[in-house]
Design a protein around this motif. Structure first.
Motif, mmCIF file in Angstrom:
data_model
loop_
_atom_site.group_PDB
_atom_site.id
_atom_site.type_symbol
_atom_site.label_atom_id
_atom_site.label_comp_id
_atom_site.label_asym_id
_atom_site.label_seq_id
_atom_site.Cartn_x
_atom_site.Cartn_y
_atom_site.Cartn_z
ATOM 1 N N ILE A 134 5.939 -40.324 6.574
ATOM 2 C CA ILE A 134 5.006 -39.405 6.849
ATOM 3 C C ILE A 134 5.441 -38.161 6.544
ATOM 4 C CG2 ILE A 134 3.758 -38.322 8.646
ATOM 5 C CD1 ILE A 134 3.282 -41.055 9.752
ATOM 6 N N LEU A 135 6.851 -37.509 6.882
ATOM 7 C CA LEU A 135 7.256 -36.489 6.830
ATOM 8 C C LEU A 135 8.103 -35.911 5.596
ATOM 9 C CD1 LEU A 135 8.372 -36.091 10.939
ATOM 10 C CD2 LEU A 135 6.347 -35.324 9.594
ATOM 11 N N PHE A 136 8.438 -36.878 4.929
ATOM 12 C CA PHE A 136 9.303 -36.722 3.695
ATOM 13 C C PHE A 136 9.045 -37.483 2.587
ATOM 14 C CE2 PHE A 136 11.766 -35.721 7.638
ATOM 15 C CZ PHE A 136 12.440 -34.534 7.449
ATOM 16 N N ASP B 204 18.503 -39.452 10.582
ATOM 17 C CA ASP B 204 19.666 -40.053 10.108
ATOM 18 C C ASP B 204 20.545 -40.493 11.101
ATOM 19 O OD1 ASP B 204 22.445 -39.948 9.057
ATOM 20 O OD2 ASP B 204 21.618 -38.795 7.501
ATOM 21 N N PHE B 205 20.674 -39.555 12.294
ATOM 22 C CA PHE B 205 21.563 -40.023 13.517
ATOM 23 C C PHE B 205 21.239 -41.120 13.998
ATOM 24 C CE2 PHE B 205 21.662 -40.169 18.102
ATOM 25 C CZ PHE B 205 23.100 -39.990 18.263
ATOM 26 N N TYR B 206 19.716 -41.542 14.197
ATOM 27 C CA TYR B 206 19.432 -43.107 14.871
ATOM 28 C C TYR B 206 19.373 -43.920 13.724
ATOM 29 C CZ TYR B 206 18.174 -40.800 19.052
ATOM 30 O OH TYR B 206 18.002 -40.108 20.408
ATOM 31 N N ASN B 207 19.071 -43.718 12.663
ATOM 32 C CA ASN B 207 19.631 -44.806 11.472
ATOM 33 C C ASN B 207 20.920 -45.165 11.669
ATOM 34 O OD1 ASN B 207 18.471 -46.354 9.382
ATOM 35 N ND2 ASN B 207 19.801 -44.941 7.841
ATOM 36 N N ASP C 230 11.458 -43.509 2.194
ATOM 37 C CA ASP C 230 11.393 -44.863 3.122
ATOM 38 C C ASP C 230 12.610 -44.695 3.959
ATOM 39 O OD1 ASP C 230 9.347 -46.177 2.107
ATOM 40 O OD2 ASP C 230 10.512 -47.420 0.764
ATOM 41 N N ILE C 231 13.759 -43.960 3.794
ATOM 42 C CA ILE C 231 14.629 -43.711 4.344
ATOM 43 C C ILE C 231 15.161 -42.236 4.428
ATOM 44 C CG2 ILE C 231 16.519 -44.338 3.005
ATOM 45 C CD1 ILE C 231 16.706 -45.301 6.539
ATOM 46 N N ILE D 161 11.814 -45.578 12.196
ATOM 47 C CA ILE D 161 12.442 -44.479 11.167
ATOM 48 C C ILE D 161 11.767 -44.489 9.794
ATOM 49 C CG2 ILE D 161 14.655 -43.918 9.972
ATOM 50 C CD1 ILE D 161 16.051 -44.885 12.308
ATOM 51 N N LYS D 162 11.641 -45.539 9.423
ATOM 52 C CA LYS D 162 10.987 -45.591 8.065
ATOM 53 C C LYS D 162 9.617 -44.961 7.979
ATOM 54 C CE LYS D 162 9.663 -48.987 4.335
ATOM 55 N NZ LYS D 162 9.747 -50.435 4.077
#
Length: 122
Positions: free
Chosen positions: A21-23, A81-84, A26-27, A15-16
């Motif tokens: 990469i995309l945003f 966010d869901f998977y986190n 870190d979270i 997730i991190k």
């Protein structure tokens, strides 16, 4: 238990990595696009939150993939966010939902694949 901790850390790292990469973060926590009006992404996020809180993680994950669009950064943020969020749930809560950390890892791997980044599924 040790294996579960390893899987949990692996999920967090995946997730991190995507969030970085995309945003450039870190979270990633999904933020409503327009606080005054709900758009498609906001509605999806609200539905997922309700399903999770009602112990319907399997239904939430199915909805996530039905609505997922790899070209929509909001949908990607929602998926991360869901998977986190579900990865942070206690093992007992996941068991009650008939869901496992292995399924969380597989879900993240599926997101990588949909984004054309399946080389990073390892």
């Amino acid at each position: 238990m040790l294996k579960e901790d390893y899987i949990m850390r692996s999920i967090k790292n995946k997730i991190k990595f995507l969030a970085n990469i995309l945003f450039g973060k870190d979270i990633i926590n999904y933020e409503y696009v327009n606080k005054d009006e709900s758009n498609e992404s906001d509605i999806l996020y609200k539905k997922l939150i309700v399903l999770i809180s009602n112990n319907n993680i399997n239904d939430a994950e199915s909805l996530l993939f039905e609505e997922f669009d790899p070209l929509d950064k909001n949908k990607i943020a929602i998926a991360l966010d869901f998977y986190n969020s579900i990865n942070n749930l206690e093992d007992e809560v996941l068991e009650k939902n008939n869901f496992t950390r292995k399924e969380i890892k597989e879900g993240i791997d599926d997101i990588y694949e949909l984004l054309g980044m399946d080389i990073y599924k390892l």
